[in-house]
Design a protein around this motif. Sequence first.
Motif, PDB file in Angstrom:
ATOM      1  N   GLY A  80       0.813  -1.221   0.000  1.00 48.99           N
ATOM      2  CA  GLY A  80       0.000   0.000   0.000  1.00 48.99           C
ATOM      3  C   GLY A  80       0.841   1.263   0.000  1.00 48.99           C
ATOM      4  N   LEU A  81       1.991   1.209  -0.675  1.00 51.52           N
ATOM      5  CA  LEU A  81       2.891   2.370  -0.683  1.00 51.52           C
ATOM      6  C   LEU A  81       3.051   2.934  -2.094  1.00 51.52           C
ATOM      7  N   PRO A  82       3.250   4.245  -2.196  1.00 49.86           N
ATOM      8  CA  PRO A  82       3.635   4.806  -3.500  1.00 49.86           C
ATOM      9  C   PRO A  82       5.050   4.328  -3.850  1.00 49.86           C
ATOM     10  N   TYR A  83       5.362   4.323  -5.141  1.00 48.18           N
ATOM     11  CA  TYR A  83       6.679   3.800  -5.509  1.00 48.18           C
ATOM     12  C   TYR A  83       7.279   4.566  -6.682  1.00 48.18           C
ATOM     13  N   ILE A  84       8.579   4.490  -6.769  1.00 51.61           N
ATOM     14  CA  ILE A  84       9.318   4.952  -7.933  1.00 51.61           C
ATOM     15  C   ILE A  84      10.222   3.802  -8.359  1.00 51.61           C
ATOM     16  N   ALA A  85      10.009   3.323  -9.600  1.00 51.66           N
ATOM     17  CA  ALA A  85      10.837   2.236 -10.135  1.00 51.66           C
ATOM     18  C   ALA A  85      11.916   2.843 -11.029  1.00 51.66           C
ATOM     19  N   ASP A  86      12.854   2.023 -11.459  1.00 49.02           N
ATOM     20  CA  ASP A  86      13.992   2.520 -12.259  1.00 49.02           C
ATOM     21  C   ASP A  86      14.587   3.773 -11.608  1.00 49.02           C
ATOM     22  N   GLY A  87      14.838   3.685 -10.320  1.00 52.05           N
ATOM     23  CA  GLY A  87      15.220   4.850  -9.516  1.00 52.05           C
ATOM     24  C   GLY A  87      16.600   5.421  -9.788  1.00 52.05           C
ATOM     25  N   ARG A  88      17.444   4.651 -10.448  1.00 52.84           N
ATOM     26  CA  ARG A  88      18.804   5.084 -10.811  1.00 52.84           C
ATOM     27  C   ARG A  88      19.626   5.560  -9.618  1.00 52.84           C
ATOM     28  N   LYS A  89      19.429   4.913  -8.450  1.00 50.72           N
ATOM     29  CA  LYS A  89      20.318   5.180  -7.324  1.00 50.72           C
ATOM     30  C   LYS A  89      21.729   4.756  -7.739  1.00 50.72           C
ATOM     31  N   PRO A  90      22.780   5.422  -7.457  1.00 57.42           N
ATOM     32  CA  PRO A  90      22.901   6.528  -6.501  1.00 57.42           C
ATOM     33  C   PRO A  90      22.709   7.928  -7.089  1.00 57.42           C
ATOM     34  N   LEU A  91      22.098   8.052  -8.266  1.00 56.82           N
ATOM     35  CA  LEU A  91      21.839   9.402  -8.775  1.00 56.82           C
ATOM     36  C   LEU A  91      20.755  10.069  -7.935  1.00 56.82           C
ATOM     37  N   CYS A  92      20.735  11.395  -7.970  1.00 57.72           N
ATOM     38  CA  CYS A  92      19.836  12.141  -7.083  1.00 57.72           C
ATOM     39  C   CYS A  92      18.396  12.211  -7.587  1.00 57.72           C
ATOM     40  N   SER A  93      18.180  11.970  -8.884  1.00 56.17           N
ATOM     41  CA  SER A  93      16.854  12.232  -9.458  1.00 56.17           C
ATOM     42  C   SER A  93      15.728  11.465  -8.759  1.00 56.17           C
ATOM     43  N   GLY A  94      15.955  10.210  -8.436  1.00 58.57           N
ATOM     44  CA  GLY A  94      14.924   9.404  -7.773  1.00 58.57           C
ATOM     45  C   GLY A  94      14.576   9.943  -6.385  1.00 58.57           C
ATOM     46  N   TYR A  95      15.591  10.357  -5.655  1.00 59.41           N
ATOM     47  CA  TYR A  95      15.376  10.918  -4.307  1.00 59.41           C
ATOM     48  C   TYR A  95      14.586  12.227  -4.398  1.00 59.41           C
ATOM     49  N   GLU A  96      14.913  13.005  -5.429  1.00 55.78           N
ATOM     50  CA  GLU A  96      14.205  14.265  -5.668  1.00 55.78           C
ATOM     51  C   GLU A  96      12.712  13.992  -5.899  1.00 55.78           C
ATOM     52  N   ARG A  97      12.434  12.952  -6.678  1.00 53.25           N
ATOM     53  CA  ARG A  97      11.035  12.594  -6.946  1.00 53.25           C
ATOM     54  C   ARG A  97      10.340  12.142  -5.664  1.00 53.25           C
ATOM     55  N   CYS A  98      11.047  11.442  -4.813  1.00 58.08           N
ATOM     56  CA  CYS A  98      10.481  11.020  -3.522  1.00 58.08           C
ATOM     57  C   CYS A  98      10.139  12.245  -2.682  1.00 58.08           C
ATOM     58  N   LEU A  99      11.038  13.197  -2.659  1.00 57.16           N
ATOM     59  CA  LEU A  99      10.840  14.422  -1.874  1.00 57.16           C
ATOM     60  C   LEU A  99       9.580  15.158  -2.357  1.00 57.16           C
ATOM     61  N   ASN A 100       9.413  15.217  -3.668  1.00 56.81           N
ATOM     62  CA  ASN A 100       8.229  15.881  -4.219  1.00 56.81           C
ATOM     63  C   ASN A 100       6.955  15.097  -3.917  1.00 56.81           C
ATOM     64  N   LEU A 101       7.079  13.789  -3.961  1.00 53.01           N
ATOM     65  CA  LEU A 101       5.929  12.932  -3.685  1.00 53.01           C
ATOM     66  C   LEU A 101       5.475  13.049  -2.232  1.00 53.01           C
ATOM     67  N   LEU A 102       6.434  13.154  -1.338  1.00 49.47           N
ATOM     68  CA  LEU A 102       6.125  13.177   0.097  1.00 49.47           C
ATOM     69  C   LEU A 102       5.873  14.597   0.618  1.00 49.47           C
ATOM     70  N   HIS A 103       6.176  15.590  -0.195  1.00 47.57           N
ATOM     71  CA  HIS A 103       6.035  16.989   0.228  1.00 47.57           C
ATOM     72  C   HIS A 103       6.739  17.237   1.557  1.00 47.57           C
ATOM     73  N   CYS A 104       8.000  16.939   1.615  1.00 44.94           N
ATOM     74  CA  CYS A 104       8.713  17.111   2.881  1.00 44.94           C
ATOM     75  C   CYS A 104      10.046  17.816   2.626  1.00 44.94           C
ATOM     76  N   ARG A 105      10.779  18.037   3.728  1.00 41.82           N
ATOM     77  CA  ARG A 105      12.101  18.643   3.620  1.00 41.82           C
ATOM     78  C   ARG A 105      13.159  17.550   3.761  1.00 41.82           C
ATOM     79  N   LYS A 106      14.334  17.814   3.207  1.00 46.40           N
ATOM     80  CA  LYS A 106      15.405  16.821   3.263  1.00 46.40           C
ATOM     81  C   LYS A 106      15.747  16.407   4.699  1.00 46.40           C
ATOM     82  N   GLU A 107      15.678  17.385   5.613  1.00 44.00           N
ATOM     83  CA  GLU A 107      16.074  17.098   7.005  1.00 44.00           C
ATOM     84  C   GLU A 107      15.149  16.076   7.663  1.00 44.00           C
ATOM     85  N   GLU A 108      13.947  15.904   7.083  1.00 47.27           N
ATOM     86  CA  GLU A 108      12.976  14.980   7.682  1.00 47.27           C
ATOM     87  C   GLU A 108      13.022  13.601   7.033  1.00 47.27           C
TER      88      GLU A 108
END
Length: 168
Positions: A80-108
């Motif tokens: 029951g979770l949202p997901y991002i596939a083909d995340g291309r870790k360790p590149l930053c783009s996937g993490y950026e998409r997570c941040l936008n999806l969660l509407h949060c700040r990096k510190e959290e």
Amino acid sequence: MFYPDYRFKKISDIRPDFLLGRGLRFLVLDVDNTLTTHGHPVPAKGVLEWLQEMSQAGIQSVILSNNNAKRVEPFAGKLGLPYIADGRKPLCSGYERCLNLLHCRKEEMAAIGDQLFTDILGARRFGIASILVDPIQAEDFWLFKCKRTLENGLLCYYKKQGRSGYDG
Ligand SMILES: [Mg+2]
């Protein structure tokens, strides 16, 4: 750069209090060998209960996997979770998409995964907390064996520097 902020044997050892006490309320979760074994459709023992505890404590999660949507989508659906596939870790783009999806700040945010060269390196590059868990099962694929040998070498090196213990 490869050293995780925190380290646990398995994901369900990470308690809500531990995260909340550090201001961490949003989790970026790896799939393979973190939530279940490679390619396995069913979450590992205790994972569903752990996720429930997290959400009850107000901690939100999103899945970020380097695996493809065919693998990740049905698994994320089970949790029951949202997901991002083909995340291309360790590149930053996937993490950026997570941040936008969660509407949060990096510190959290904290990323949880089993690999130093993707999960931990990616989290550090992006500037969020990183939590390493032991892989659920040893891989037999030769490339993975090489990576694990390197990872274990690094973890041994960190241990000699006195920074290796588990956090719980
Ligand atoms: Mg993994």
